[in-house]
Design an enzyme around this catalytic site. Sequence first.
Site, mmCIF file in Angstrom:
data_model
loop_
_atom_site.group_PDB
_atom_site.id
_atom_site.type_symbol
_atom_site.label_atom_id
_atom_site.label_comp_id
_atom_site.label_asym_id
_atom_site.label_seq_id
_atom_site.Cartn_x
_atom_site.Cartn_y
_atom_site.Cartn_z
ATOM 1 N N ILE A 90 0.867 -1.170 0.000
ATOM 2 C CA ILE A 90 0.000 0.000 0.000
ATOM 3 C C ILE A 90 0.908 1.225 0.000
ATOM 4 O O ILE A 90 2.077 1.148 0.366
ATOM 5 C CB ILE A 90 -0.975 0.024 1.201
ATOM 6 C CG1 ILE A 90 -0.223 -0.072 2.538
ATOM 7 C CG2 ILE A 90 -1.995 -1.077 1.082
ATOM 8 C CD1 ILE A 90 -1.151 -0.004 3.745
ATOM 9 N N ASP A 91 0.376 2.346 -0.449
ATOM 10 C CA ASP A 91 1.184 3.549 -0.618
ATOM 11 C C ASP A 91 1.718 4.075 0.704
ATOM 12 O O ASP A 91 1.163 3.805 1.774
ATOM 13 C CB ASP A 91 0.358 4.648 -1.307
ATOM 14 C CG ASP A 91 -0.138 4.227 -2.675
ATOM 15 O OD1 ASP A 91 0.536 3.395 -3.307
ATOM 16 O OD2 ASP A 91 -1.195 4.726 -3.096
ATOM 17 N N ARG A 92 2.756 4.878 0.602
ATOM 18 C CA ARG A 92 3.427 5.404 1.784
ATOM 19 C C ARG A 92 2.476 6.117 2.748
ATOM 20 O O ARG A 92 2.514 5.895 3.949
ATOM 21 C CB ARG A 92 4.541 6.372 1.355
ATOM 22 C CG ARG A 92 5.302 6.993 2.515
ATOM 23 C CD ARG A 92 6.259 8.065 2.030
ATOM 24 N NE ARG A 92 6.940 8.693 3.143
ATOM 25 C CZ ARG A 92 7.682 9.795 3.055
ATOM 26 N NH1 ARG A 92 7.821 10.387 1.886
ATOM 27 N NH2 ARG A 92 8.260 10.304 4.116
ATOM 28 N N ARG A 140 -6.708 5.681 -5.789
ATOM 29 C CA ARG A 140 -6.477 7.118 -5.950
ATOM 30 C C ARG A 140 -6.702 7.551 -7.400
ATOM 31 O O ARG A 140 -7.306 8.599 -7.663
ATOM 32 C CB ARG A 140 -5.066 7.460 -5.483
ATOM 33 C CG ARG A 140 -4.836 7.144 -4.012
ATOM 34 C CD ARG A 140 -3.365 7.092 -3.656
ATOM 35 N NE ARG A 140 -2.730 8.389 -3.834
ATOM 36 C CZ ARG A 140 -1.418 8.575 -3.807
ATOM 37 N NH1 ARG A 140 -0.611 7.531 -3.634
ATOM 38 N NH2 ARG A 140 -0.908 9.781 -3.963
#
Length: 321
Positions: A144-146, A244
């Site tokens: 998953i993204d930062r 996103r």
Amino acid sequence: MTQMMPDALESRTISIPGDGRRLDVALSEAAGLTRSRVAALMADGNVTVDGKVETKSGAKAKPGQTVVLMIPAPKPAVPVAQEIPLTILYQDDDLAVVLKPCGMVVHPAPGHYSGTLVSALLYRCGSELSGIGGVARPGIVHRIDRQTTGLIAAAKNDFAHERLSAQLADHSMSREYRALVVGHMKEMCGTVDAPIARSTRDRKKMAIAADGRSARTHYRVDEEFPQCSLLTLNLETGRTHQIRVHMAYLGHPVLGDPVYGGDGAAFVKKHPSLFDGQMLHAQSLTLTHPRTGEKMTFHAPLPDNFERALSILRKMQQPIG
């Protein structure tokens, strides 16, 4: 004369307009690097302004300044075990399910060689992590993204890694997210089916592209507020930045998302302390245990800033008097 650092690959003297912009923004445009890369270089002491090291990315660019940017020699992306706080919801000899906090990168990448989830896992699990992902990504089955929070499953051996990866491929592993998005959706539930590829205009972004990889996101509206909506989303595929990109494609970017347009919302500007990136949380993970065949579901509560945002939004729509 400014000396290069011993491990510097090159040194650039940058000419930037002193127009009052943030130094990291001006340097990013002048040097052709991402803003996050410039910020990381500054934090590591690789930028000097008039001969003095400048570590604050928010410093203002001024007329007549001599800015020198030093690009360090590439570091091998080999993670090192670090004692980093990490919430482990479950672990056995085959897998671990962990709760990734906001701001933590999953595995080493340019500008982020330490403080990663992999480093924390190596400290906790040592050599028990699988090697299928390579030396830079031991145990990592999905990411998953930062700035996204939530659940990640890690494999402790190659047997588990292969079987968990197969569940991702055949969509039998379920990943559920909560998100606050800008505005109101046209439908209370639906599916976004739009392929995703690397943007040809901005290499740090993803974009909808006819020749991209297939991507499907299912969503449901849980609550509507004056300025935004709370959604539950399920991933059928797992492309980079998928939720996103898909939400921005619909015209409803994730609230606070600085890459896809969610950081300009009025609520974000009014409550900046609540946002350190996008309001997106991987809240539920369902998988089949790779060895026992048992179906397992894990849940992660919303982070505090997400809950505070919801509290404020709910109060905004309450009648006065």
